[in-house]
Design a protein around this motif. Structure first.
Motif, PDB file in Angstrom:
ATOM      1  N   GLN A   7       0.447  -1.050   0.515  1.00  0.00           N
ATOM      2  CA  GLN A   7      -0.091  -0.219   0.101  1.00  0.00           C
ATOM      3  C   GLN A   7       0.902   1.851   0.109  1.00  0.00           C
ATOM      4  O   GLN A   7       0.521   1.886  -0.616  1.00  0.00           O
ATOM      5  CB  GLN A   7      -1.042   0.286   1.461  1.00  0.00           C
ATOM      6  N   LEU A   8       1.953   1.187   1.196  1.00  0.00           N
ATOM      7  CA  LEU A   8       2.679   2.572   0.595  1.00  0.00           C
ATOM      8  C   LEU A   8       3.224   2.530  -0.892  1.00  0.00           C
ATOM      9  O   LEU A   8       3.527   4.044  -1.034  1.00  0.00           O
ATOM     10  CB  LEU A   8       4.065   1.982   1.970  1.00  0.00           C
ATOM     11  N   ARG A   9       3.585   1.354  -1.138  1.00  0.00           N
ATOM     12  CA  ARG A   9       4.403   1.519  -2.577  1.00  0.00           C
ATOM     13  C   ARG A   9       3.074   2.470  -3.372  1.00  0.00           C
ATOM     14  O   ARG A   9       3.496   3.166  -4.649  1.00  0.00           O
ATOM     15  CB  ARG A   9       4.740   0.497  -3.257  1.00  0.00           C
ATOM     16  N   GLU A  10       1.958   1.938  -3.071  1.00  0.00           N
ATOM     17  CA  GLU A  10       1.172   2.401  -4.429  1.00  0.00           C
ATOM     18  C   GLU A  10       0.702   4.430  -4.025  1.00  0.00           C
ATOM     19  O   GLU A  10       0.274   4.933  -4.541  1.00  0.00           O
ATOM     20  CB  GLU A  10      -0.016   2.110  -4.107  1.00  0.00           C
ATOM     21  N   VAL A  11       0.787   4.626  -2.643  1.00  0.00           N
ATOM     22  CA  VAL A  11       0.378   6.024  -2.417  1.00  0.00           C
ATOM     23  C   VAL A  11       2.398   6.745  -2.189  1.00  0.00           C
ATOM     24  O   VAL A  11       1.855   8.159  -2.774  1.00  0.00           O
ATOM     25  CB  VAL A  11       0.125   6.014  -0.763  1.00  0.00           C
ATOM     26  N   ASP A  12       3.415   6.300  -2.735  1.00  0.00           N
ATOM     27  CA  ASP A  12       4.282   7.158  -2.508  1.00  0.00           C
ATOM     28  C   ASP A  12       4.218   8.353  -3.233  1.00  0.00           C
ATOM     29  O   ASP A  12       4.942   9.771  -3.027  1.00  0.00           O
ATOM     30  CB  ASP A  12       5.452   6.395  -2.214  1.00  0.00           C
ATOM     31  N   PRO A  13       3.978   7.430  -4.508  1.00  0.00           N
ATOM     32  CA  PRO A  13       3.816   9.117  -5.840  1.00  0.00           C
ATOM     33  C   PRO A  13       2.725  10.550  -5.343  1.00  0.00           C
ATOM     34  O   PRO A  13       3.217  11.418  -5.647  1.00  0.00           O
ATOM     35  CB  PRO A  13       3.479   8.119  -6.923  1.00  0.00           C
ATOM     36  N   VAL A  14       2.393   9.507  -4.919  1.00  0.00           N
ATOM     37  CA  VAL A  14       1.232  11.118  -4.611  1.00  0.00           C
ATOM     38  C   VAL A  14       1.842  11.803  -2.900  1.00  0.00           C
ATOM     39  O   VAL A  14       2.393  12.946  -3.435  1.00  0.00           O
ATOM     40  CB  VAL A  14       0.005  10.107  -3.954  1.00  0.00           C
ATOM     41  N   PHE A  15       2.556  11.083  -2.234  1.00  0.00           N
ATOM     42  CA  PHE A  15       3.679  12.232  -1.045  1.00  0.00           C
ATOM     43  C   PHE A  15       4.264  12.439  -1.934  1.00  0.00           C
ATOM     44  O   PHE A  15       4.603  13.850  -1.297  1.00  0.00           O
ATOM     45  CB  PHE A  15       3.269  10.801  -0.442  1.00  0.00           C
ATOM     46  N   THR A  16       4.563  12.023  -2.909  1.00  0.00           N
ATOM     47  CA  THR A  16       6.240  12.882  -3.544  1.00  0.00           C
ATOM     48  C   THR A  16       5.475  14.036  -4.219  1.00  0.00           C
ATOM     49  O   THR A  16       6.343  14.960  -4.052  1.00  0.00           O
ATOM     50  CB  THR A  16       6.468  12.357  -4.798  1.00  0.00           C
ATOM     51  N   LYS A  17       3.856  13.380  -4.892  1.00  0.00           N
ATOM     52  CA  LYS A  17       4.049  15.363  -5.670  1.00  0.00           C
ATOM     53  C   LYS A  17       3.046  16.062  -4.794  1.00  0.00           C
ATOM     54  O   LYS A  17       3.359  17.299  -4.667  1.00  0.00           O
ATOM     55  CB  LYS A  17       2.318  14.663  -6.108  1.00  0.00           C
ATOM     56  N   LEU A  18       2.603  15.659  -3.031  1.00  0.00           N
ATOM     57  CA  LEU A  18       2.043  16.645  -2.749  1.00  0.00           C
ATOM     58  C   LEU A  18       3.338  17.501  -1.606  1.00  0.00           C
ATOM     59  O   LEU A  18       3.176  19.212  -1.224  1.00  0.00           O
ATOM     60  CB  LEU A  18       1.660  15.997  -1.254  1.00  0.00           C
ATOM     61  N   ILE A  19       4.780  16.790  -1.156  1.00  0.00           N
ATOM     62  CA  ILE A  19       5.784  17.035  -1.047  1.00  0.00           C
ATOM     63  C   ILE A  19       6.832  18.337  -1.664  1.00  0.00           C
ATOM     64  O   ILE A  19       7.398  19.130  -0.826  1.00  0.00           O
ATOM     65  CB  ILE A  19       6.772  16.675   0.353  1.00  0.00           C
ATOM     66  N   ASN A  20       6.152  18.618  -2.714  1.00  0.00           N
ATOM     67  CA  ASN A  20       6.017  19.703  -3.920  1.00  0.00           C
ATOM     68  C   ASN A  20       6.064  20.380  -4.379  1.00  0.00           C
ATOM     69  O   ASN A  20       5.636  21.177  -5.121  1.00  0.00           O
ATOM     70  CB  ASN A  20       6.935  18.547  -4.802  1.00  0.00           C
ATOM     71  N   VAL A  21       4.622  20.755  -3.767  1.00  0.00           N
ATOM     72  CA  VAL A  21       3.377  21.407  -3.949  1.00  0.00           C
ATOM     73  C   VAL A  21       3.665  22.914  -2.773  1.00  0.00           C
ATOM     74  O   VAL A  21       4.502  21.875  -1.593  1.00  0.00           O
ATOM     75  CB  VAL A  21       1.917  21.761  -4.044  1.00  0.00           C
ATOM     76  N   GLU A  22       3.754  24.245  -2.589  1.00  0.00           N
ATOM     77  CA  GLU A  22       3.748  25.751  -1.509  1.00  0.00           C
ATOM     78  C   GLU A  22       2.310  24.734  -0.641  1.00  0.00           C
ATOM     79  O   GLU A  22       1.470  25.282  -1.275  1.00  0.00           O
ATOM     80  CB  GLU A  22       4.001  26.166  -2.134  1.00  0.00           C
ATOM     81  N   LEU A  23       2.883  24.845   0.603  1.00  0.00           N
ATOM     82  CA  LEU A  23       1.591  24.936   1.826  1.00  0.00           C
ATOM     83  C   LEU A  23       1.604  25.562   1.886  1.00  0.00           C
ATOM     84  O   LEU A  23       2.824  25.652   2.432  1.00  0.00           O
ATOM     85  CB  LEU A  23       0.733  23.411   1.273  1.00  0.00           C
ATOM     86  N   PRO A  24       0.301  26.299   3.440  1.00  0.00           N
ATOM     87  CA  PRO A  24       1.239  26.495   4.982  1.00  0.00           C
ATOM     88  C   PRO A  24       1.767  25.544   5.860  1.00  0.00           C
ATOM     89  O   PRO A  24       1.560  24.363   5.454  1.00  0.00           O
ATOM     90  CB  PRO A  24      -0.032  26.627   5.378  1.00  0.00           C
ATOM     91  N   ILE A  25       2.535  25.890   6.423  1.00  0.00           N
ATOM     92  CA  ILE A  25       4.516  25.330   7.008  1.00  0.00           C
ATOM     93  C   ILE A  25       2.959  24.504   8.108  1.00  0.00           C
ATOM     94  O   ILE A  25       3.974  22.874   7.790  1.00  0.00           O
ATOM     95  CB  ILE A  25       4.770  25.896   7.525  1.00  0.00           C
TER      96      ILE A  25
END
Length: 129
Positions: A7-25
């Motif tokens: 399950q982690l292997r499936e969701v890892d690309p989504v987290f990679t995408k999200l941590i490259n987006v500017e969001l509130p700290i």
């Protein structure tokens, strides 16, 4: 929250995408906590997977590894055990408002859905005449 390596292997690309987006700290910090836990678990998985392949495989003349037929079942069994290993993740969710500037595909939302906080129920009013 507990997920398998698979399950982690499936969701890892989504987290990679999200941590490259500017969001509130505060949101970025929480995303990073989970992303780091996932990255460490997947790194450990990859190291264990490589060790298993080296254990059950044979290195050829050109450095390629082949797994003899008699070792395939044992290797597959061990790899399945690794894939099903349970990993504890930080138990956190994000509201849609916190992620309002993020663009995800429907498939990415489906993979990330367990981290999305449920929206408060709204009562619908129906006018009858």
């Amino acid at each position: 929250m507990t997920l398998t390596i698979s399950q982690l292997r499936e969701v890892d690309p989504v987290f990679t995408k999200l941590i490259n987006v500017e969001l509130p700290i505060a949101v970025s910090y929480r995303l990073n906590q989970t992303a780091q836990t996932i990255a460490l678990a997947l790194l450990t998985y990859d190291q264990d997977r490589r060790r298993l392949i080296e254990t059950y495989g044979e290195i050829g003349d050109q450095g390629t590894v082949t797994v003899p037929d008699q070792n395939v079942a044992a290797l597959n069994s061990q790899l399945a055990e690794l894939e099903n290993q349970q990993i504890q993740l930080p138990d956190q969710q994000f509201t849609l408002a916190e992620l309002s500037g993020v663009r995800l595909t429907t498939l990415e939302v489906n993979k990330f859905q367990r981290w999305i906080a449920p929206e408060p129920a709204t009562s619908a009013t129906v006018e009858t005449k």
